[in-house]
Scaffold this motif. Structure first.
Motif, short mmCIF file in Angstrom:
data_model
loop_
_atom_site.label_atom_id
_atom_site.label_comp_id
_atom_site.label_asym_id
_atom_site.label_seq_id
_atom_site.Cartn_x
_atom_site.Cartn_y
_atom_site.Cartn_z
N THR A 226 0.75 -1.30 0.20
CA THR A 226 0.23 -0.20 0.08
C THR A 226 0.89 0.95 0.24
O THR A 226 0.87 2.25 -0.22
N ASP B 127 -13.37 -18.55 4.33
CA ASP B 127 -13.98 -18.31 5.44
C ASP B 127 -15.49 -18.03 5.22
O ASP B 127 -16.22 -17.90 6.08
N GLY B 128 -16.00 -19.61 4.89
CA GLY B 128 -17.65 -20.24 5.11
C GLY B 128 -18.08 -19.76 3.73
O GLY B 128 -19.44 -19.89 3.16
N MET C 1 -24.57 -18.16 -3.13
CA MET C 1 -23.24 -17.48 -2.80
C MET C 1 -22.98 -18.30 -1.90
O MET C 1 -22.01 -18.33 -1.24
N SER C 2 -23.63 -17.65 -0.57
CA SER C 2 -23.50 -18.75 0.93
C SER C 2 -23.21 -19.51 0.83
O SER C 2 -24.27 -20.46 0.15
N THR C 3 -22.75 -20.14 2.50
CA THR C 3 -22.34 -21.90 2.19
C THR C 3 -22.91 -22.69 2.85
O THR C 3 -23.18 -23.05 4.67
N ARG C 5 -25.43 -24.82 4.54
CA ARG C 5 -24.84 -26.34 4.13
C ARG C 5 -26.83 -27.23 4.43
O ARG C 5 -27.54 -27.70 4.14
N ASP C 8 -29.79 -26.37 2.08
CA ASP C 8 -29.33 -27.46 1.01
C ASP C 8 -29.36 -28.48 1.10
O ASP C 8 -30.20 -29.31 0.31
N ALA C 247 -5.79 1.88 1.66
CA ALA C 247 -5.27 0.45 1.82
C ALA C 247 -6.19 -0.17 0.40
O ALA C 247 -5.55 -1.14 0.30
N GLU C 250 -6.72 -1.68 -4.73
CA GLU C 250 -7.03 -2.20 -5.45
C GLU C 250 -8.31 -3.03 -6.01
O GLU C 250 -8.75 -3.13 -6.13
N GLU C 396 -17.98 -11.74 4.70
CA GLU C 396 -17.50 -12.54 5.33
C GLU C 396 -16.84 -12.05 6.52
O GLU C 396 -15.78 -13.10 6.93
N ALA C 399 -18.59 -14.79 8.49
CA ALA C 399 -18.43 -15.85 8.36
C ALA C 399 -17.06 -16.75 9.79
O ALA C 399 -17.07 -17.42 9.15
N LYS C 400 -16.40 -15.33 9.70
CA LYS C 400 -15.60 -15.34 10.66
C LYS C 400 -16.13 -15.57 12.52
O LYS C 400 -15.27 -16.07 12.70
#
Lengths: 435, 272, 454
Positions: A226, B127-128, C1-3, C5, C8, C247, C250, C396, C399-400
């Motif tokens: 960065t 992450d799932g 997109m999401s898992t 399960r 499903d 930061a 990108e 995300e 998901a953590k």
């Protein structure tokens, strides 16, 4: 076509953070970096799918497969594929020379917009085979039978297989740039302390520029980097004083140039966006500055008395004369820091009465500059110096600086001078003025 | 990997092969390295950027595919399996540095006019959250599938027209792609080993051809996209091939063919 | 997109035989999709003034409108109860709803319109107020009882609001765009600002592109919900300025390039951030039609272990920056115009609290306070400000979470699953339309009627 030339506008720029060679961008090619930088520029100015007048860029260290580097980058980018492009190469002057070329076409009304800059990688540098091996390989390629090929191969000796790694040295003198610069430094009596001080200021200024968000709209991160990784915000004269000289060691105790006050080999890319005022207005893009004029000079550093990196010393007085300006008429000076000693020797030459008379043919020297206006957001010593990328970095930086300042003394538009020395004894200089 | 091929080759001639698909799910977690990505990009024509090429996760899943197919519990012999179709969906761009959880399983073991086909399904999650799906369809010529099930292959448009690009595909392409993908199937490596499997010369990996074709559309493919390809006539190495592209609604149709017009690959790219 | 399960698996035949509750697959919006996939029942109790225009709206979309329950499955049921004032009216509503909910198709929509209880009491007395308030409880209960992804919501309409005031809300709640908005009560008043989109003066707004010509800023747009918001607004025709910290440049560049917008790398907590945002907008667009305050961070710790740095970091990004930027834009005076909209991303935990997130919850609750305080102020300029409060959204970030917490978060709502970033984005897109001026100072939860903080 307009009957009188108009002035090209500098709208902005984009670069990726510069990385020290064989580091973060070790696996990135010139094409990878140039394409990414172009896409970052497209994102900043909303140019996706746009056809621009042209994109001009180059690289100093270039693979033969990259013969059409810039056009390939355009084709891989989000710009319209109908945007033309070409490569230029003028060593470290590449980026600025590219900007001058684009600006001139804009000034003549041949194009309305363009992107200029450059890219370089010292990590993914082309390695050539040595001349003996190359001759054999060319012959093998022309051979008609397997027997002929085997015969040719059998002629090779182990010593001929050693590759030619590109060296940072002048073909005609065999000296590296650093060695040339060391000679000039000695000639002008540039002290170690002055060089270290300049280097420390460069780091300090660049760090401060990052801190105040100045680079937020100049840099787009790449491969997780960065900020320029050569930047040492805590750099100091004391720390730099501990480094061992690496160039001019033949002068013994008079050797002054260290890794700290010389630029490291660096990978990176930088581009500037230029256009006519009309094009900028139609696209609702800001005009930061105009490119007023430019000059390129060359010196005979081989057989003559001039140093390899001293051509800007000659280019600037010619440019000033044409523009009716004095060296003191600027709010900012962007003098490329190939080596701290180069900057300091250049300043000394402009101050020197004898030099002005004998070599520049002037009645009086150009005089000294207000050092607080020099490289105010840092330069190559801190950011690093991917050869062809430096011009694009400086054009965008200076355009933003004069735009921020707006007006200078007496209410005139803020003005800045760019001076870039290049291998081959050349120097490219230009004037930007706030819009 | 070579050991797996050897083991599978031995297994192929031994009796006692399973009759149905194993329920095995193989998993690995991997953070792609810049070096691997750069090498893959060089071989296939992708630039090194902060996002992985759409086809890249396939090479992360491939070792698990082979492991699954080489196992004794797998009903079809690995040597001789032909990759006939492949479908990839990227749900979003995958960034360099993201840790990817890769899961591979087999499904849709079904009849094919010339034998039996099976799908190797790969899922990549961060992450799932599922970020990438791959489905590789393989054909085992002359093999028997459980009765009643008919396999389906993608119905891909025929793309005709002038070549967008002519590729001179060098002889070492198979070896170079093997090095970055881990797919060291001998039919790709050199003429001698390829002959042993009935090919006149080494043939290019289908997934190399697919990747190379996609790379040619750099800058024109959405990040969330479905890339579906059908593999037709093998691309012999070395050879000269033509890429044909045609813009379609929400994407591209493409084909790779030889200079006489025989088709190696047809494909579609669509916004996902 | 999401898992997901469990979702499903729950849809397999085996799960059905075992009696595992099925987790519905929600119908979600895609460009070109009709407003409704089947016929709608549109009716009223008493002399409701909305039933007719709503029926016309549905017919215009090409779908059949029924006035009584028959054999057909219903994609939507709309009952105008704005004229309901007595318990007898309420009983009449029951008589319509009981057969109607039985016929509601999967992902069906039940939408009630009712009067403002306070206004009702002033006009028709205490029984009218009681009747109006009864609808609130009724719709929340229906939402809990509906199955297969169907939702129930209530629009509380002010007596002064003209019939057209509810159009954009009706479109949103009937369409698949509101997939994860369930059991919500939204107040609709006299529209703020001109319903004619000033951005679309030249070209009439298409239903396909309700944000055509509108300039939108999304902060925190490099990834997650912010990126989904950018994608959704661009899909609906908006011109995007996407903002995120340098930061994240990108990713931000990618979002900008795929939405055809511009990337503005900016730390919104910087002193000069409002000034730089204003300069960018003035230079590039000269207007701002939709400001989405989405940027947010978490620095979780129990309050007992909370240090000043974590507190400050979260409050600065999530709340102070929004306050400063909004204030600066209002002070600037020209960018936000008649018809401009501000939408802030709050959180369900800002309503109900959440263990270990004192700083985050304070910031998200603060947003609600800001929205309510600013609503009457910005209304004078023809601008609205609202908040969306996402519940459990598959990102995300979520998901953590540890598996147990994640599963609990997913299931404790009436739709028995987590939402998607696009669900939040769709809601913001609706609030961002010029003709959504009737909604101001509201908090719309995108939570599948989560039981947390309800």
């Amino acid at each position: 076509m307009p009957s009188t030339p108009r002035r090209a506008a500098v709208i902005g720029g984009n670069r990726i953070p510069f990385a020290r060679a064989n580091g973060r961008y070790a696996r990135a090619s010139n094409l990878d970096m140039l394409t990414t930088t172009l896409d970052g520029l497209v994102a900043r100015y909303g140019l996706a799918g746009e056809r621009l007048g042209e994109v001009v860029a180059g690289a100093v260290l270039k693979h033969s497969r990259d013969f059409n580097l810039t056009r390939e980058a355009v084709l891989g980018s989000r710009l319209a594929p109908s945007t033309p492009a070409y490569d230029v190469q003028q060593a470290c002057g590449t980026g600025l020379e590219a900007a001058i070329l684009v600006a001139n076409k804009i000034a003549l009304g041949q194009i309305e917009s363009g992107v200029a800059g450059g890219v370089d990688t010292a990590s993914d540098a082309p390695i050539a085979v040595n001349e003996d091996l190359r001759k054999v390989l060319v012959a093998i390629n022309g051979a008609r039978t397997v027997q002929q090929r085997v015969k040719l191969l059998a002629k090779l000796r182990p010593g001929q297989i050693v590759p030619d790694i590109p060296r940072n040295s002048e073909p005609r003198t065999g000296l590296s740039m650093g060695e040339h610069a060391a000679i000039t430094a000695k000639e002008w009596g540039v002290s170690r302390e002055a060089q270290d001080e300049l280097a420390a200021v460069s780091h300090r200024n660049l760090a401060a520029a990052y801190e105040r968000g100045f680079l937020d709209d100049l840099v787009t991160p790449y491969l997780g980097l960065t900020r320029d990784d050569n930047l040492r915000p805590d750099s100091s004269v004391e720390k730099l004083a501990t480094l061992r000289p690496v160039f001019g060691t033949q002068f013994g105790d008079d050797a002054t140039m260290t890794a700290g006050n010389s630029t490291p080999l660096t990978d990176g890319a930088a581009l500037a966006l230029l256009g006519s005022d009309e094009w900028a207005a139609a696209h609702k893009l800001p005009v930061l500055a105009h490119l007023v004029d430019a000059e390129t000079a060359a010196v005979d550093y081989v057989h003559g008395r001039d140093g390899l990196l001293t051509a800007p010393v000659y280019a600037v007085p010619r440019l000033l004369e044409r523009s009716g300006l004095t060296l003191q008429d600027f709010d900012f000076y962007e003098i490329h820091e190939a080596f701290a000693s180069t900057v300091l020797a250049t300043l000394k030459a402009w101050e020197d009465v004898e030099f002005a008379k004998d070599r520049l043919g002037l009645d009086a020297p150009l005089g000294s500059i207000d050092r607080s206006r020099l490289n105010v957001t840092g330069s190559s010593l801190a950011a690093g110096h991917p050869f062809a990328a430096t011009g694009g970095r400086i054009v965008a930086t200076l355009a933003k600086l004069v735009h921020e300042k707006g007006t200078g003394e007496g209410g005139r538009k803020a003005r800045g001078l760019i001076s870039i020395c290049a291998a081959g004894g050349q120097g490219v200089v230009a004037i930007l003025e706030a819009a | 990997m070579i050991a797996l091929y050897a083991k599978a080759a031995v297994g192929a001639v031994l009796p006692g092969r399973a009759r149905s698909l194993p329920g095995t799910v193989l998993e690995r977690s991997v953070t792609p390295e810049v070096g691997h990505l750069a090498d893959y990009g060089r071989v296939c024509g992708f630039p090194l950027a902060d996002a992985l090429p759409l086809t890249f996760p396939h090479v992360l899943a491939f070792p698990l595919q082979v492991e699954l197919m080489a196992a004794r519990s797998f009903p079809l012999p690995l040597p001789g399996l032909v990759h006939v179709a492949n479908r990839i969906t990227a749900h979003r761009a995958i960034g360099l540095g993201e840790r990817l959880d890769v899961r591979v399983r087999a499904e849709r073991f079904a009849a094919h006019p010339r034998g039996a086909q099976v799908d190797l399904v790969a899922e990549v999650s961060v992450d799932g959250t599922r970020v990438w799906d791959g489905r590789s369809t393989y054909l085992a010529r002359g093999a028997q599938a459980p009765t009643g099930l008919a396999g389906e292959l993608p119905d891909l448009p025929e793309v005709d027209g002038p070549a967008a690009a002519v590729w001179r595909v060098p002889a070492d392409t198979g070896r170079r792609y093997a090095a970055v993908s881990g797919d060291v199937n001998p039919i790709h490596l050199n003429p001698v080993t390829a002959k042993a499997f009935g090919f006149p010369r080494a043939i290019a990996h289908g997934m190399w051809t697919a990747a190379r074709a996609l790379a040619a559309l750099q800058g024109r493919v959405p990040e969330a996209a479905t890339y579906e390809v059908g593999f037709r006539k093998p691309l012999l190495l070395p050879s000269t091939a033509e890429l044909v592209t045609e813009q379609a609604k929400e994407g591209w149709d493409l084909a790779v063919r030889n200079r006489k017009g025989a088709v190696h690959l047809t494909g579609t790219v669509r916004r996902a | 997109m999401s898992t997901d399960r469990f979702r499903d698996l729950s849809n397999t035949a085996l799960a059905g035989r075992l009696g595992v509750p099925r987790v519905p697959l929600l119908r979600r919006y895609e460009p070109g999709q009709p407003l409704l996939p089947g016929p709608a029942l549109v009716t009223s109790v008493g002399a409701g003034r909305f039933a007719k225009p709503i029926a016309a709206l549905v017919e215009e979309s090409g779908q059949q409108v029924l006035d009584a329950v028959g054999d057909q499955k219903l994609a939507a049921v709309v009952v105008d109860l704005t004229a309901a004032t007595t318990l007898d009216d309420l009983a009449a509503a029951r008589a319509i709803l009981t057969p109607a909910v039985r016929k509601l198709a999967p992902s069906g929509r039940l939408l009630l319109l009712g009067p403002e209880p306070a206004e009702a009491s002033a006009g028709a007395g205490v029984e009218a107020a009681a009747t109006a308030q009864a609808l609130d409880g009724l719709v929340r209960t229906i939402a809990k009882e509906l199955r297969a992804g169907a939702t129930a919501n209530l629009l509380v309409v002010a007596a002064q609001a003209p019939p057209a005031a509810v159009d954009s809300a009706v479109r949103f709640f009937l369409s698949a765009r509101s997939a994860y908005v369930d059991g919500q009560v939204v107040r609709i008043g006299v529209p703020v600002g001109s319903p004619q989109d000033p951005a679309a003066m030249d070209s009439p707004t298409l239903p396909e592109k309700p944000l055509s010509g509108r300039v939108a800023v999304v902060t925190g747009a490099a990834r997650g919900i912010g990126a989904a918001i950018a994608d959704t607004l661009a899909r609906d025709g908006a011109t995007l300025v996407v903002v995120d910290i340098p930061a994240a440049g990108e990713n931000l560049a990618k979002v900008a390039n795929r939405t055809g917008g511009t990337a503005l790398q900016l730390d919104i907590t910087a002193v000069d951030a409002p000034e730089r945002l204003i300069a960018h907008l003035t230079q590039r667009h000269g207007r701002l039609d939709l400001l989405v305050h989405n940027a947010g961070i978490t620095r979780d710790k129990l309050l007992a272990n909370m240090d000043p740095d974590r507190w400050k970091a979260v409050l600065d990004v999530n709340l102070r920056a929004q306050l400063r930027i909004t204030e600066a834009l209002l002070g600037e005076g020209t960018l936000l115009q008649d018809g401009s909209r501000i939408v802030c991303v709050s959180s369900q935990s800002g309503i109900g609290g959440n263990r270990g997130q004192a700083n985050y919850v304070a910031s998200k609750a603060g947003i609600i306070g800001m929205v309510r305080a600013l609503a009457p102020v910005v209304a004078e300029k023809g601008v609205t400000i609202n908040a969306v409060a996402p519940g459990f959204i598959e990102t995300e970030m979520t998901a953590k979470m540890p598996l147990g917490t994640r599963e609990a978060g997913r299931r404790v709502n009436s739709l028995r699953q987590g939402g998607l970033p696009v669900d939040v984005a769709e809601t913001i897109g609706w609030l961002g339309q010029a003709d959504s001026g009737g909604v101001n100072g509201q908090v719309v939860r995108v939570c599948g009627q989560s039981m947390l903080g309800a």
